[in-house]
Enzyme design. Structure first.
Site, PDB file in Angstrom:
ATOM      1  N   ASP A 100      -5.643  -3.923   7.506  1.00 19.77           N
ATOM      2  CA  ASP A 100      -5.100  -2.631   8.623  1.00 19.77           C
ATOM      3  C   ASP A 100      -5.372  -1.482   8.251  1.00 19.77           C
ATOM      4  OD1 ASP A 100      -4.406  -2.766   5.551  1.00 19.77           O
ATOM      5  OD2 ASP A 100      -2.644  -3.973   5.904  1.00 19.77           O
ATOM      6  N   GLU A 122      -7.387 -11.599   9.711  1.00 19.62           N
ATOM      7  CA  GLU A 122      -5.831 -11.164   8.830  1.00 19.62           C
ATOM      8  C   GLU A 122      -5.177 -10.519   9.457  1.00 19.62           C
ATOM      9  OE1 GLU A 122      -6.099  -9.853   4.790  1.00 19.62           O
ATOM     10  OE2 GLU A 122      -5.009  -8.103   5.654  1.00 19.62           O
ATOM     11  N   GLU A 136      -0.393   1.180   7.499  1.00 19.24           N
ATOM     12  CA  GLU A 136      -1.197  -0.047   7.806  1.00 19.24           C
ATOM     13  C   GLU A 136      -0.142  -0.985   8.670  1.00 19.24           C
ATOM     14  OE1 GLU A 136      -0.915   1.654   4.626  1.00 19.24           O
ATOM     15  OE2 GLU A 136      -2.703   1.486   3.954  1.00 19.24           O
ATOM     16  N   HIS A 209      -1.771   1.963  -5.520  1.00 17.05           N
ATOM     17  CA  HIS A 209      -3.042   3.397  -5.174  1.00 17.05           C
ATOM     18  C   HIS A 209      -1.848   3.658  -3.452  1.00 17.05           C
ATOM     19  CE1 HIS A 209      -4.095   0.449  -1.073  1.00 17.05           C
ATOM     20  NE2 HIS A 209      -4.190   0.093  -2.509  1.00 17.05           N
ATOM     21  N   ARG A 211      -0.016   5.400  -0.379  1.00 12.10           N
ATOM     22  CA  ARG A 211       0.339   6.171  -0.244  1.00 12.10           C
ATOM     23  C   ARG A 211       1.790   6.600  -0.357  1.00 12.10           C
ATOM     24  NH1 ARG A 211      -3.298   9.409   4.070  1.00 12.10           N
ATOM     25  NH2 ARG A 211      -5.444   7.419   3.251  1.00 12.10           N
ATOM     26  N   HIS A 242      -7.957   3.733  -9.150  1.00 19.54           N
ATOM     27  CA  HIS A 242      -8.240   3.905  -7.750  1.00 19.54           C
ATOM     28  C   HIS A 242      -8.557   5.040  -7.819  1.00 19.54           C
ATOM     29  CE1 HIS A 242      -8.625   4.218  -3.073  1.00 19.54           C
ATOM     30  NE2 HIS A 242      -8.206   3.218  -3.149  1.00 19.54           N
TER      31      HIS A 242
END
Ligand code: UD1
Ligand code: UDP
Length: 373
Positions: A100, A122, A136, A209, A211, A242
């Site tokens: 995604d 997926e 995503e 990580h 957003r 990250h």
């Protein structure tokens, strides 16, 4: 005799690479049936290269699009333009994308414009909340609209696709290829200098990580981690950071130098999977980690308000705790003190498959050969 199917795998970030590794291996294993090419967008650089190096994968083409602090619009445009050139030159029969990310969606859109078939690995994960996770949720929904074959990791994911009016015979339940990769990495006799230093003390593995967690939520998460180590001098936190500069800035400001909190560079996937296997519990907002941990029998506290990995919650391996400081401290303490909740969560379960997803994908591609040729 059938000619070989020209399959192009396209990926750009660490998690896509980790989950594409077994697919590439399964396709390359059958050279009589598949002509396989590997294209990377380079949406990630170092974190992607770590995976490529570990599994000795040499891409046939690398768009090298990553820029420091890249924004979604420019990233999408660069991938779209780069993939157009690749598709026009290579003309694969089918392109395989995973997950995604912006690479997943932009590569799918570029394939659609060139009228090249798309297989989505997926497929079917949903929160049905436009901005959670962002971007995503919409990336995967838009990829589902464009894809010709959907490799759903679970029955639930397949059901989402059916509700979304995807053709039933275009959906194949495969399991998640992340579980295939675990079989290549986790070893009982694994050691690492940091784990030796932690010794018999307990340790929590932390990754963040997303957003939507950057800013206030990360501050609450990091305050909670400080509180947890202060409460018990036998507890360590290991946090492979990250490379997103926004995440690093906050972590450096709040956690760097705190006793028993180890801020380290991203681990190679082999190291990370073994750290997971040895952790007392994992705290994360990652998607992939939620899928891998149940197969290792390690409890996960999910630092998000909503998850698309519901199967792990249902079998009791994951707990959705959100980002409130007090709740994180309470749940982590319960796990560290090995209350009943820990025992319930640490059973090994396989809600995301048995580690043979990649071969199911290869088989399904051949069964539907006529669709792409
Ligand atoms: C991306 C995906 C996210 C996925 C995550 C996995 C999008 C929009 N986001 O998020 O779905 O969960 O990867 O980790 O597709 N950077 C480096 N080196 C690297 C990687 C990143 O320096 O190897 C830095 C760069 O400054 C880059 C920034 O991190 O601009 C953000 O990278 P980006 O791919 O845009 O977003 P992620 O948060 O990594
Ligand atoms: N991972 C890794 N090194 C690390 C942290 C994570 O190899 O230091 C692996 C992890 O096992 C999983 C994947 O990276 O397979 C998850 O990536 P990430 O959390 O960045 O992305 P998401 O899964 O949330 O999209």
């Amino acid at each position: 005799m059938k000619r070989r199917l020209k399959v192009m795998t396209v990926f750009g970030t660490r998690p896509e690479a980790i989950k594409m590794v077994p697919v590439i291996a399964a396709l390359k294993e059958d050279v009589g049936s598949f002509h396989t090419t590997v294209v990377v967008t380079g949406q990630h650089r170092h974190m992607l290269d770590q995976v490529l190096t570990t599994f000795q994968i040499k891409p046939d083409c690398d768009l090298a699009v990553m820029q420091t602090g890249q924004d979604l619009t420019n990233l999408t445009a660069l991938i779209l333009q780069g993939m157009q050139r690749v598709f026009q030159t290579e003309r694969p029969d089918i392109v395989l994308v995973q997950g995604d990310t912006t690479t997943t969606f932009a590569a799918s859109l570029a394939a659609f414009y060139e009228k090249i078939a798309i297989g989505h690995i997926e497929a079917g994960l949903r929160t049905d909340r436009k901005y959670a996770p962002f971007p995503e949720e919409m990336n995967r929904q838009m990829t589902s609209v464009l894809a010709d074959i959907h490799f759903a990791p679970t029955k639930r994911a397949a059901a989402h696709l059916e509700i979304g009016n995807r053709r039933k015979d275009s959906i194949v339940v495969t399991g998640n290829t992340a579980i295939d990769t675990l079989k290549l990495t986790v070893r009982g006799d694994y050691t690492h200098p940091l784990l030796q230093k932690i010794g018999d003390n307990r340790f929590l593995l932390l990754t963040v990580h997303r957003r939507e967690n950057i800013g206030e939520p990360l501050q609450r998460i990091f305050r909670a981690m400080k509180e947890i180590v202060m409460m018990d001098r036998h507890v360590h936190v290991v946090c492979p950071l990250h490379l997103n500069p926004l995440v690093r800035k906050q972590a450096d400001a709040m956690l760097r130098g705190v006793e028993r909190i180890h801020l380290i560079e991203p681990l190679s996937v082999r190291d990370f999977h073994n750290f997971m296997a040895k952790a007392d519990a994992i705290l994360t907002d990652s998607g992939g980690v939620q899928e891998e941990a149940p197969s290792l029998g390690v409890p996960v506290l999910v630092l998000r308000d909503v998850t698309e990995r519901v199967e792990g919650v249902e079998v009791g391996a994951l707990k959705l705790v959100g980002t409130e400081e007090a709740r994180i401290v309470e749940m982590a303490s319960a796990l560290l003190n090995k209350h009943a909740v820990y025992e319930k969560m640490r059973q090994v379960r396989h809600p995301y498959g048995d580690g043979t997803a990649a071969h199911r994908i290869a088989k399904a591609l051949l069964q539907r050969y006529d669709w792409w040729i």
